[in-house]
Design a protein around this motif. Sequence first.
Motif, PDB file in Angstrom:
ATOM      1  N   PHE A 175     -30.636  27.538  -6.881  1.00  0.00           N
ATOM      2  CA  PHE A 175     -31.644  27.148  -7.872  1.00  0.00           C
ATOM      3  C   PHE A 175     -31.761  28.235  -8.935  1.00  0.00           C
ATOM      4  CE2 PHE A 175     -33.746  29.640  -4.660  1.00  0.00           C
ATOM      5  CZ  PHE A 175     -34.681  30.416  -5.336  1.00  0.00           C
ATOM      6  N   VAL A 176     -32.363  27.872 -10.071  1.00  0.00           N
ATOM      7  CA  VAL A 176     -32.604  28.808 -11.159  1.00  0.00           C
ATOM      8  C   VAL A 176     -34.062  29.246 -11.072  1.00  0.00           C
ATOM      9  CG1 VAL A 176     -32.650  29.115 -13.660  1.00  0.00           C
ATOM     10  CG2 VAL A 176     -30.846  27.742 -12.604  1.00  0.00           C
ATOM     11  N   ASP A 177     -34.301  30.578 -11.030  1.00  0.00           N
ATOM     12  CA  ASP A 177     -35.667  31.069 -10.879  1.00  0.00           C
ATOM     13  C   ASP A 177     -36.377  31.139 -12.228  1.00  0.00           C
ATOM     14  OD1 ASP A 177     -34.835  33.393 -12.178  1.00  0.00           O
ATOM     15  OD2 ASP A 177     -34.766  34.605 -10.354  1.00  0.00           O
ATOM     16  N   ALA A 178     -37.601  31.655 -12.219  1.00  0.00           N
ATOM     17  CA  ALA A 178     -38.425  31.693 -13.432  1.00  0.00           C
ATOM     18  C   ALA A 178     -37.810  32.561 -14.522  1.00  0.00           C
ATOM     19  CB  ALA A 178     -39.825  32.203 -13.087  1.00  0.00           C
ATOM     20  N   ASN A 179     -36.943  33.496 -14.139  1.00  0.00           N
ATOM     21  CA  ASN A 179     -36.274  34.366 -15.112  1.00  0.00           C
ATOM     22  C   ASN A 179     -34.912  33.826 -15.526  1.00  0.00           C
ATOM     23  OD1 ASN A 179     -38.367  36.366 -15.109  1.00  0.00           O
ATOM     24  ND2 ASN A 179     -37.621  37.064 -13.117  1.00  0.00           N
ATOM     25  N   ARG A 180     -34.632  32.581 -15.163  1.00  0.00           N
ATOM     26  CA  ARG A 180     -33.381  31.895 -15.497  1.00  0.00           C
ATOM     27  C   ARG A 180     -32.175  32.519 -14.802  1.00  0.00           C
ATOM     28  NH1 ARG A 180     -34.485  27.320 -16.255  1.00  0.00           N
ATOM     29  NH2 ARG A 180     -32.446  26.962 -17.237  1.00  0.00           N
TER      30      ARG A 180
END
Length: 206
Positions: free
Chosen positions: A26-31
């Motif tokens: 998955f891609v986190d909040a910081n991309r």
Amino acid sequence: AATDPRVIHQAENLTWMTEEYPPFNFVDANRHLRGISVDILMEMFKRLEIQVAPRQIGVYPWARSYKKLLTEPGTGLFSMNYTKRRQQLFKFVGPIVPVRVSVISLKSRGLAIKDIAGLRQLTYAVVREDIGEQLLNDLGIAPVQIVPLHSAQSMLRFLLMGRVDAIAYAEDVAHYQFSEAGIPQQRYEVLHVLQDSHIGYAFHRD
């Protein structure tokens, strides 16, 4: 022993693809691309001296990547659930993690499924070309009863809005999505286990 330079070249020139499938990838909040499958892949690259970074892995809707994997040599996709059909279509590296794919619904709907006949009475939201959709097709669920969507978030919205009776998805990933949506585990339940399997890294047959 050092890795064969030809192997390094091939691995570095593959088109690597993944999707939003937390906690595996998955891609986190910081991309940044993260997850269990990403960590394992990066460790394999490190040990084999393959220079591929997470930022070089494309994150796309599952159906788009799945079609590309079927039709284009030099492609790799993760995390993919193992099935007999898929093992005939692709080359796999793994398995890495056990995964259970199930039919899941809200407890408030009061559904009690005792057999396959009961499953054939429900409507479902699924991620297009995902293992959940394929397993429902194998059970003979009519296409009109299945709503294929582009993401797990859309699938969950359909369930919460009452537009379908259930979803068919990997339990670990469903738990994560429910948690992100603020839905406690007490509000939903597994109605039926479709398959106990594993996930791995899948590649075009060539």
